[in-house]
Motif scaffolding. Structure first.
Motif, PDB file in Angstrom:
ATOM      1  N   VAL A 155      91.687  38.127  42.789  1.00  0.00           N
ATOM      2  CA  VAL A 155      91.218  36.930  42.083  1.00  0.00           C
ATOM      3  C   VAL A 155      90.778  35.915  43.141  1.00  0.00           C
ATOM      4  N   GLY A 156      90.599  34.676  42.783  1.00  0.00           N
ATOM      5  CA  GLY A 156      90.143  33.677  43.746  1.00  0.00           C
ATOM      6  C   GLY A 156      91.250  32.823  44.313  1.00  0.00           C
ATOM      7  N   ALA A 157      92.493  33.353  44.322  1.00  0.00           N
ATOM      8  CA  ALA A 157      93.614  32.566  44.837  1.00  0.00           C
ATOM      9  C   ALA A 157      93.530  32.399  46.341  1.00  0.00           C
ATOM     10  N   LEU A 158      93.075  33.431  47.047  1.00  0.00           N
ATOM     11  CA  LEU A 158      92.912  33.379  48.497  1.00  0.00           C
ATOM     12  C   LEU A 158      91.445  33.637  48.818  1.00  0.00           C
ATOM     13  N   THR A 159      90.795  32.654  49.382  1.00  0.00           N
ATOM     14  CA  THR A 159      89.389  32.801  49.761  1.00  0.00           C
ATOM     15  C   THR A 159      89.208  32.344  51.200  1.00  0.00           C
ATOM     16  N   SER A 160      88.035  32.586  51.740  1.00  0.00           N
ATOM     17  CA  SER A 160      87.746  32.237  53.134  1.00  0.00           C
ATOM     18  C   SER A 160      87.469  30.747  53.253  1.00  0.00           C
ATOM     19  N   LYS A 161      88.271  30.055  54.034  1.00  0.00           N
ATOM     20  CA  LYS A 161      88.103  28.608  54.183  1.00  0.00           C
ATOM     21  C   LYS A 161      86.796  28.246  54.902  1.00  0.00           C
ATOM     22  N   PRO A 162      86.420  28.931  56.001  1.00  0.00           N
ATOM     23  CA  PRO A 162      85.140  28.576  56.642  1.00  0.00           C
ATOM     24  C   PRO A 162      83.919  28.870  55.766  1.00  0.00           C
ATOM     25  N   TYR A 163      84.028  29.856  54.865  1.00  0.00           N
ATOM     26  CA  TYR A 163      82.890  30.268  54.036  1.00  0.00           C
ATOM     27  C   TYR A 163      82.840  29.511  52.710  1.00  0.00           C
ATOM     28  N   ALA A 164      83.836  28.674  52.435  1.00  0.00           N
ATOM     29  CA  ALA A 164      83.972  28.053  51.111  1.00  0.00           C
ATOM     30  C   ALA A 164      82.712  27.305  50.690  1.00  0.00           C
ATOM     31  N   PHE A 165      82.212  27.609  49.492  1.00  0.00           N
ATOM     32  CA  PHE A 165      81.089  26.932  48.843  1.00  0.00           C
ATOM     33  C   PHE A 165      79.787  27.020  49.647  1.00  0.00           C
ATOM     34  N   ASN A 166      79.651  28.042  50.489  1.00  0.00           N
ATOM     35  CA  ASN A 166      78.441  28.176  51.298  1.00  0.00           C
ATOM     36  C   ASN A 166      77.380  29.057  50.644  1.00  0.00           C
ATOM     37  N   ALA A 167      77.802  30.062  49.897  1.00  0.00           N
ATOM     38  CA  ALA A 167      76.814  30.986  49.325  1.00  0.00           C
ATOM     39  C   ALA A 167      77.461  31.806  48.218  1.00  0.00           C
ATOM     40  N   ARG A 168      76.609  32.406  47.398  1.00  0.00           N
ATOM     41  CA  ARG A 168      77.035  33.390  46.410  1.00  0.00           C
ATOM     42  C   ARG A 168      76.683  34.777  46.926  1.00  0.00           C
ATOM     43  N   PRO A 169      77.456  35.798  46.578  1.00  0.00           N
ATOM     44  CA  PRO A 169      77.206  37.124  47.154  1.00  0.00           C
ATOM     45  C   PRO A 169      75.828  37.682  46.854  1.00  0.00           C
ATOM     46  N   TRP A 170      75.262  37.333  45.691  1.00  0.00           N
ATOM     47  CA  TRP A 170      73.953  37.899  45.349  1.00  0.00           C
ATOM     48  C   TRP A 170      72.801  37.224  46.110  1.00  0.00           C
ATOM     49  N   GLU A 171      73.109  36.144  46.842  1.00  0.00           N
ATOM     50  CA  GLU A 171      72.079  35.494  47.661  1.00  0.00           C
ATOM     51  C   GLU A 171      71.924  36.144  49.029  1.00  0.00           C
ATOM     52  N   LEU A 172      72.849  36.999  49.409  1.00  0.00           N
ATOM     53  CA  LEU A 172      72.974  37.432  50.791  1.00  0.00           C
ATOM     54  C   LEU A 172      72.317  38.780  51.042  1.00  0.00           C
ATOM     55  N   GLY A 173      71.686  38.880  52.218  1.00  0.00           N
ATOM     56  CA  GLY A 173      71.245  40.181  52.710  1.00  0.00           C
ATOM     57  C   GLY A 173      72.408  40.859  53.409  1.00  0.00           C
ATOM     58  N   LYS A 174      72.538  42.163  53.267  1.00  0.00           N
ATOM     59  CA  LYS A 174      73.706  42.882  53.783  1.00  0.00           C
ATOM     60  C   LYS A 174      73.257  43.951  54.767  1.00  0.00           C
ATOM     61  N   THR A 175      73.817  43.904  55.984  1.00  0.00           N
ATOM     62  CA  THR A 175      73.406  44.806  57.055  1.00  0.00           C
ATOM     63  C   THR A 175      74.622  45.467  57.672  1.00  0.00           C
ATOM     64  N   GLN A 176      74.558  46.764  57.857  1.00  0.00           N
ATOM     65  CA  GLN A 176      75.653  47.490  58.503  1.00  0.00           C
ATOM     66  C   GLN A 176      75.568  47.321  60.010  1.00  0.00           C
ATOM     67  N   SER A 177      76.705  47.030  60.620  1.00  0.00           N
ATOM     68  CA  SER A 177      76.705  46.797  62.054  1.00  0.00           C
ATOM     69  C   SER A 177      78.039  47.204  62.654  1.00  0.00           C
ATOM     70  N   VAL A 178      78.209  46.835  63.937  1.00  0.00           N
ATOM     71  CA  VAL A 178      79.419  47.175  64.686  1.00  0.00           C
ATOM     72  C   VAL A 178      79.911  45.910  65.383  1.00  0.00           C
ATOM     73  N   ASP A 179      81.212  45.711  65.360  1.00  0.00           N
ATOM     74  CA  ASP A 179      81.808  44.531  65.980  1.00  0.00           C
ATOM     75  C   ASP A 179      81.807  44.654  67.501  1.00  0.00           C
ATOM     76  N   VAL A 180      81.587  43.518  68.180  1.00  0.00           N
ATOM     77  CA  VAL A 180      81.625  43.497  69.650  1.00  0.00           C
ATOM     78  C   VAL A 180      82.658  42.509  70.185  1.00  0.00           C
ATOM     79  N   MET A 181      83.494  41.946  69.308  1.00  0.00           N
ATOM     80  CA  MET A 181      84.487  40.985  69.769  1.00  0.00           C
ATOM     81  C   MET A 181      85.589  41.639  70.599  1.00  0.00           C
ATOM     82  N   ASP A 182      85.784  42.942  70.422  1.00  0.00           N
ATOM     83  CA  ASP A 182      86.637  43.722  71.312  1.00  0.00           C
ATOM     84  C   ASP A 182      85.982  45.083  71.473  1.00  0.00           C
ATOM     85  N   ALA A 183      86.681  46.019  72.102  1.00  0.00           N
ATOM     86  CA  ALA A 183      86.053  47.307  72.412  1.00  0.00           C
ATOM     87  C   ALA A 183      86.374  48.396  71.400  1.00  0.00           C
TER      88      ALA A 183
END
Length: 710
Positions: free
Chosen positions: A209-237
């Motif tokens: 449900v919406g009890a826990l949501t992302s604080k930095p992302y709050a009220f920034n966008a709706r999921p259907w507005e977003l383009g989605k791209t598969q990628s790989v993380d580089v913050m660690d190895a």
């Protein structure tokens, strides 16, 4: 495993006794709604949304809490009948949904979970729009403080306890729990403290449900507005598989992708939330230092300034260093360019790790990430996996929870979320283990699948090569590795190096290390201070002492205005990892493809293209005009880089290989082992540009929130 026959919606199946009834129904093709049940968490059985009909039973059954072995056959010996779509089942689920919505605020239009909400989806199927029996006022619950990453609106909570079970079981941080009973039950952090885990953002994905949501992302966008791209993380190895969600030129959020062999479905908080740093402190045009100040110029002027300095400098007085976030393509292009210029002072080991490309097994995580679940003894040497690879650390905790793993730590103590025997931080203990005069040496020998993890805290020391040699000896003597062709336990290899730089394995594979008589990073810095190195090319290299490069002419190519750019004479704006197609190789040797999600800002360009254009001006034209041609050249020289998504098969664990690992030398027993990472949240230019990571660093790593063991 024993199995049992069931008839699910008139379809006969045979299911293992250890499966839950819910899993068995899904094997038969049935779709079972659920809120509390999750495949990677323990069974709670609180939501009751997964009710099914066991024909002959007096009431509907919670399918998540029943195992197949509990479903006994009918009296005549025929298989039990399970209905998942009958009117009886539908009425039961509608009743459960009615209860769940008694106190839910129904604020879907302003909820960040809208469009991705399990409750919303199930209410569409099982909600009673025209009839409900509860008209009393809804209760309200006070929101809780969970830190800078997780936003709480606890009135929406349906007490599924997924977040509590994740925190306790996967993250290993018992910060979340429930107080009260019945209508008064609340999920809370008990002492109103932040959720202190590097994996805390995963509870947002888990919350139905919406009890826990992302604080930095709050009220920034709706999921259907977003383009989605598969990628790989580089913050660690580790190379966690991610999905980058964008709107226009901006990365709005980063979510995990399922990959059982790498990250299951978890990612670290830095992976998830450092994306706001992609738009800050960006380099979007070339710069040249004039009269002591960096001035914006055209690409032609920047290249001309570089060409003039290269023409006036002998190859032996030039050097190049690769940073931690570079993809294989630009490393290959830079190496080809430097080789054409005759430069041998090359290095990719910004931290000074004493690793060489001589043996691939000597710098890989040979056990593989999924393979650690088979280990039963582990020796950590100068490693803190909770900060160096938090998702790997969760996998180690999972192995310990299954009752299979005994862990000892040689190095700085740290709360790793599972029991660890602290062996101290003196290298004298390592010598004792190698000489079999320490008790843990016998533990490793008695184990069926022992392993060790060498971290950057051990390898980046002046005596790192000696530690590497000693670790290889321990691995060989305690049964972690076996002879070629008959490796113990079906090819078990317990010798592991844990890298923290996403580019490191690819750069070592490509041989981006000093050539004959060449200098490493420390030698390059020393040479620059002594006036012996006049030209240094930095490819996103910011994690060494860039401020001590003397009077050398420094070219910095990268995406952010970090330490390297501040000390450069020419700045070339490159692309961040979300702005280019690139090959990355994680610490286990798995080749993975990151796809471009957005375009670089301003005049910034993809890094391989910058090097290709520069090679023209320098008169050393590189033989590829497109990314496809560059990759073709890469694969011709290094065929294993074409095995996307897999760990290339290694040769047998030949003892001769292990004899060659490390150059030996004296150990500095007086110098204790220390962790290489001082702050998990600020390890690279993107993270340091992120406001969210700055808040996390202040909250979790500040003086009042030290996490090291007391």
């Amino acid at each position: 495993m024993p199995s049992r026959k069931l008839i699910v919606d008139s379809k006969e199946i045979e299911a293992d006794d250890g499966l839950t009834l819910l899993q068995a129904c899904e094997l038969a093709g049935a779709e079972i709604p659920r809120f509390c049940y999750h495949e990677r968490l323990s069974v709670a059985g609180n939501c009751r949304m997964c009710l099914v009909e066991w024909v002959g039973a007096p009431k509907p059954q919670a399918s998540c809490a029943l195992q197949v072995r509990d479903i006994f056959p009918n009296k005549d010996g025929t298989p039990a009948k399970i209905n998942t779509k009958s009117d009886y089942v539908r009425k039961a689920r509608e009743g459960v949904m009615e209860f769940l919505l008694i106190n839910h605020p129904l604020d879907c239009p302003i909820c960040d979970q809208g469009g991705e909400c399990d409750l919303q989806d199930q209410a569409l199927l099982y909600g009673r729009a025209a009839f409900h029996r509860f008209n009393e006022n809804k209760r309200a619950v006070e929101d809780k403080h969970m830190g800078p990453l997780v936003k709480t609106i606890m009135t929406r909570c349906i007490q599924c306890t997924r977040c509590v079970r994740f925190a306790t079981e996967v993250a290993g941080v018992p910060d979340l729990g429930a107080t009260g009973r019945g209508e008064d039950m609340e999920i809370t952090t008990y002492l109103e403290k932040a959720f202190a885990s590097e994996l805390s953002g995963n509870v947002v994905d888990l919350c139905p449900v919406g009890a826990l949501t992302s604080k930095p992302y709050a009220f920034n966008a709706r999921p259907w507005e977003l383009g989605k791209t598969q990628s790989v993380d580089v913050m660690d190895a580790q190379g966690c598989n991610i999905r980058v969600d964008t709107r226009g030129p901006q990365v709005m959020r980063v979510l995990p992708r399922l990959n059982e062999a790498v990250n299951e479905e978890w990612i670290g908080d830095k992976t998830r939330h450092a994306c706001d740093g992609l738009m800050r402190q960006r380099l979007d045009r070339p710069y040249v230092r004039k009269n002591g100040r960096l001035q914006p110029v055209s690409w032609g002027e920047a290249f001309t300034a570089i060409a003039k300095r290269v023409a006036d400098t002998k190859p032996e007085r030039m050097a190049a260093i690769v940073g931690d976030l570079a993809a294989a393509e630009e490393i290959k292009a830079l190496k080809d360019l430097m080789t054409a210029l005759g430069v041998v002072n090359l290095d990719c080991r910004q931290d000074g790790a004493k690793l060489t490309p001589a043996s691939r097994q000597g710098y890989l995580f040979n056990t593989t990430i999924a393979g650690v679940e088979a280990a039963d003894a582990l020796l950590l040497i100068g490693s803190n996996p909770r900060w160096e690879a938090p998702v790997l650390n969760a996998r180690l905790r999972k192995t310990w929870l299954n009752g299979n793993l005994t862990v000892a730590n040689l190095g700085e103590p740290f709360d790793l979320t599972y029991p660890v025997e602290q062996l101290g931080s003196s290298l004298g203990v390592l010598e004792a283990v190698a000489n079999c005069s320490h008790g843990f040496a016998q533990v490793l020998k008695d184990a069926k699948r022992p392993m060790l993890i060498l971290g950057p805290g051990a390898l980046a020391r002046a005596d790192g090569a000696a530690i590497l040699k000693l670790a290889a000896r321990i691995a060989s003597d305690t049964g972690m590795i076996g002879p070629a062709g008959s490796a113990a336990e079906g090819g078990w290899n317990g010798f592991n190096v844990l890298h923290t730089a996403a580019s490191r394995v690819a750069a070592l594979d490509l041989g981006f290390v000093p050539g004959e008589s060449g200098r490493d990073v420390a030698g390059i810095v020393d040479g620059a201070q002594k006036g012996e190195i006049d030209f240094i090319y930095l490819l996103g290299a910011d994690e060494f002492d860039v401020g001590h490069l003397g009077r050398a002419f420094v070219v910095y190519q990268g995406s952010h205005g970090d330490a390297g750019a501040h000390n450069a004479d020419v700045v070339l704006p490159g692309a961040a990892y979300t702005e280019k197609d690139g090959l990355y190789i994680n610490f286990e040797g798995r080749v993975q493809l990151a796809e471009r999600a957005t375009f670089p800002p301003g005049e910034a360009r993809e890094d391989w293209a910058i090097l290709r254009a520069l090679s023209d001006v320098l008169g050393r034209r590189l033989p590829y005009d497109s990314l496809a041609a560059l990759r073709a050249a890469l694969l011709r020289q290094y065929p294993h880089m074409g095995e996307i998504g897999t760990v290339p098969r290694q040769a047998g664990a030949d003892p001769a290989v292990w004899e060659a690992i490390g150059s030996g030398g004296p150990l500095d027993v007086s110098l204790p082992l220390k962790n290489a990472i001082a702050d998990y949240y600020l390890t690279n230019p993107i993270a340091r540009a992120s406001q969210t990571m700055a808040l996390c660093s202040r909250e979790f790593v500040g003086p009042a929130h030290k996490m090291a063991a007391e």
